[in-house]
Design an enzyme around this catalytic site. Structure first.
Site, PDB file in Angstrom:
ATOM      1  N   GLY A   1      41.031  36.153  43.557  1.00 11.75           N
ATOM      2  CA  GLY A   1      40.675  34.837  44.076  1.00 11.75           C
ATOM      3  C   GLY A   1      41.929  34.020  44.344  1.00 11.75           C
ATOM      4  O   GLY A   1      43.045  34.559  44.396  1.00 11.75           O
TER       5      GLY A   1
ATOM      6  N   ASP B   1      47.710  47.565  37.500  1.00 12.24           N
ATOM      7  CA  ASP B   1      48.011  46.791  38.704  1.00 12.24           C
ATOM      8  C   ASP B   1      49.468  46.336  38.741  1.00 12.24           C
ATOM      9  O   ASP B   1      49.775  45.256  39.239  1.00 12.24           O
ATOM     10  CB  ASP B   1      47.078  45.567  38.698  1.00 12.24           C
ATOM     11  CG  ASP B   1      46.920  44.998  40.091  1.00 12.24           C
ATOM     12  OD1 ASP B   1      47.224  45.708  41.059  1.00 12.24           O
ATOM     13  OD2 ASP B   1      46.518  43.829  40.197  1.00 12.24           O
TER      14      ASP B   1
END
Ligand SMILES: Nc1ncnc2c1ncn2[C@@H]1O[C@H](COP(=O)(O)OP(=O)(O)OP(=O)(O)O)[C@@H](O)[C@H]1O
Length: 633
Positions: A83, A198
């Protein structure tokens, strides 16, 4: 762990909407749900302690709207797979924060969200971006992190602002080291280990002093799509270029998958090339694919380095960094090193030294042997198995000449003892050659003689050092080394290491060493200011049928003198009342090497204005290595 909804009043209570609160302020409201067995008072107290420990704050939406000027565009820091992220200022404290407004795809329930957030908040390390608090208000899910002011590593490597200087080599190594520390914490210090999944340049944030902090760790379970199988995470695409081969194969991810991603980041730091760069020709678009053939050809390593570095790095530093990178990028996960070993190696590479040449890495600092083997190929790892005690480190890092003198005296003593001992050994060997059973029958006598010789050696050594006269010459040391039939060269290959290891009867690092590494963030320009502790203890393995119980101990001596290259191998029998004399040996192997060897020359290209525009390689010729033994000859 499932946490009660009412534990965080901003979910339900109107009161909480008007004032920021910490979770510990609200624990009185804890209720139980169907997932939790009736909570005894003590259990409840444990929970309270947990939330207190994390000091996680809950925010209501209005507070965060105020902090981010109503999520105004000008506050938008960027948008990632989770987001949008906004810069904000908390009204209550004035603290700068980064507010991550999670995507509403696959929205997680409050309980799940709280549980994830709470476990996230427990992950605290200087190299991880700190989670300050969160908000779960209606369908809003926001995370509030400390604000890291310097931008991401990606920005610094590839999106430099005009007038901004490119990062120098040491800064890059420090960033790698810090990132490795953060990863090591997730892999090794947290139980159960956290797989980052990640790791990439855009997730390494830098503060104003380039101190690195990993972000987005542990968010996997909050990822949009984990609740919605139809939602294709954009993050998969973003991670392309960093993800390990097993990810592409559909295999499970492990901590070694993170090590692979770390290798890609390290490669980016070295080369200044993006993990994936579609602006380049086909064969150069994928950084790892481009680098693989170069890994096999050390002569080409210097060509790999980021041109913006203008060749201002030591050759040895570069070789080490490339060696570590290539290990991290092994196809097979089990062949990749542990991040703790990578971290230790990088701790040496990130130390500033006067001549820019990194110190040799003590082999026993590593938990896994493979790293030391890889580094020793580049003359970057002292092959002697040894232990670095805290005391040794303190002594070594001390600038006091007194302690250096003491060290020298101690070393001299040990050399004397070693000399006596090895002469004895030679004699024994000769005797054994003459008579098969002779050694056995004479062993007691030999022991006595040996002991008395050692005593003599100690006495003579102490008297010579007392008077401050006559230092034991290093050719004697070399004779000692020869008597132990140990051969060593800087280009020694794996077999040499193995031989040396077995000669000293030291078990593999995996089996026998415990390494601890601590470094604080003052790991800075001066190697003397670097707070670093590496302790390794070789310990016995009772199951092994060893005739000798060897305690191997040694330490790294980062010799300032560029012209002193020597290896001292000292072995002494010591009498220990508690232990059987016959069975106890203390082997001290100390490897002191030159600050500059052939492999350690410094490349520098300060001539920024070279007409060709292409910097030629200026190799500062190493001062000729002075092997004292050859001098002696
Ligand atoms: N704590 C923080 N302090 C300062 N800037 C931050 C912070 N966290 C994120 N950012 C910045 O916000 C932007 C978006 O970050 P985010 O982590 O959401 O996306 P990303 O890293 O670009 O992609 P992904 O979500 O796929 O990892 C980036 O520019 C990042 O540098």
């Amino acid at each position: 762990m499932i946490i009660m909804m009412n534990c965080f009043p901003c979910f339900t209570s109107q009161k909480s909407r008007n004032s920021p609160c910490t979770t510990n302020e609200t624990n009185e409201n804890v209720e139980h749900d169907e997932f939790r067995p009736p909570v005894a008072a003590t259990t409840k107290r444990i929970e309270e302690r947990e939330t207190e420990q994390t000091s996680l704050k809950t925010f209501n939406f209005r507070e965060l709207a105020t902090a981010t000027k109503n999520f105004r565009q000008e506050c938008l820091l960027g948008e990632g797979g989770f987001g949008r992220v906004y810069k904000g200022t908390l009204q209550s404290t004035g603290q700068l924060v980064a507010v991550k407004q999670l995507d509403k795809h696959g929205l997680h329930g409050n309980k799940e969200f709280q549980a994830e957030v709470l476990s996230l908040a427990k992950l605290e390390h200087p190299n991880l971006v700190k989670l300050i608090g969160y908000c779960a208000d209606g369908d809003q899910r926001l995370l509030v992190f400390e604000y890291v002011s310097g931008g991401s590593l990606q920005d610094h490597l590839y999106e430099q602002k005009s007038g901004q200087k490119p990062m120098d080599w040491i800064t890059r190594m420090k960033i790698a080291f810090g990132a490795a520390q953060g990863l090591d914490y997730l892999h090794d210090k947290v139980n159960p280990p956290v797989i980052y999944r990640d790791l990439k340049a855009s997730n390494i944030l830098l503060d104003a002093e380039f101190y690195p902090k990993l972000c987005d760790f542990g968010l996997h379970n909050l990822e949009p799509g984990t609740c919605d199988s139809l939602f294709l995470s954009s993050r998969v695409m973003d991670t392309y270029g960093y993800s390990a081969p097993e990810y592409t194969r559909g295999d499970d991810l492990t901590v070694k998958s993170d090590v692979y991603s770390f290798g890609v980041v390290l490669l980016e730091l070295i080369t200044g090339r993006r993990a994936i760069d579609t602006t380049k020709s086909n064969d150069e678009q994928n950084l790892v694919a481009w680098a693989q053939p170069i890994f096999r050809d050390p002569k080409r390593y210097p060509d790999m380095a980021d041109p913006l570095l203008r060749k201002n790095f030591s050759e040895r530093g570069l070789n080490q960094a490339v060696a570590i990178t290539s290990m991290c990028l092994q196809e097979e996960p089990t062949a990749r090193p542990l991040i703790s070993d990578v971290m230790v190696a990088l701790s040496f590479l990130s130390m500033s030294t006067e001549d820019g040449i990194p110190a040799t890495v003590p082999m026993s600092s590593f938990r896994d042997k493979s790293m030391s083997i890889a580094l020793s190929r580049h003359g970057s790892c002292s092959v002697t198995p040894f232990c670095l005690s805290r005391k040794d480190v303190n002594n070594k890092s001390s600038s006091s000449s007194d302690s250096e003198d003491e060290e020298e005296e101690k070393a001299e003593k040990e050399e004397e003892e070693e000399s006596v001992r090895s002469k004895k050994k030679e004699e024994q060997e000769e005797t054994a050659g003459d008579s098969d059973d002779g050694s056995d029958s004479n062993s007691e006598k030999d022991q006595e003689e040996e002991h008395s010789q050692l005593e003599k050696a100690r006495e003579s050594s102490s008297s010579s050092s007392d008077s401050g006269s006559e230092r034991r010459s290093i050719d004697e040391t070399n004779a000692t080394a020869q008597s132990l039939k140990i051969k060593y060269s800087y280009s020694s290959e794996e077999e040499d290491n193995e031989k040396l290891s077995s000669k000293s009867s030291c078990k593999s690092n995996e089996e026998s060493t415990f390494s601890r590494y601590d470094s604080d963030r003052d790991h800075d320009d001066s190697s003397r200011n670097t707070s670093m502790r590496i302790n390794s203890l070789a310990h016995d393995d009772n199951e092994e049928d060893e005739e000798e119980n060897l305690e191997t101990r040694s330490y790294r001596d980062h010799d300032d003198s560029p012209r002193n290259t020597s290896m001292r191998i000292n072995s002494l029998a010591h009498d220990d009342d508690e232990e059987d004399e016959e069975e106890n040996h203390e082997t001290r192997l100390e490897h002191i090497h030159s600050s500059k060897s052939e492999d350690q020359s410094v490349y520098s290209d300060d001539d920024a204005g070279e007409a060709s525009g292409e910097s030629s390689l200026h190799r500062m010729e190493p001062e000729e290595e002075e092997h004292i033994s050859s001098d002696h000859d």
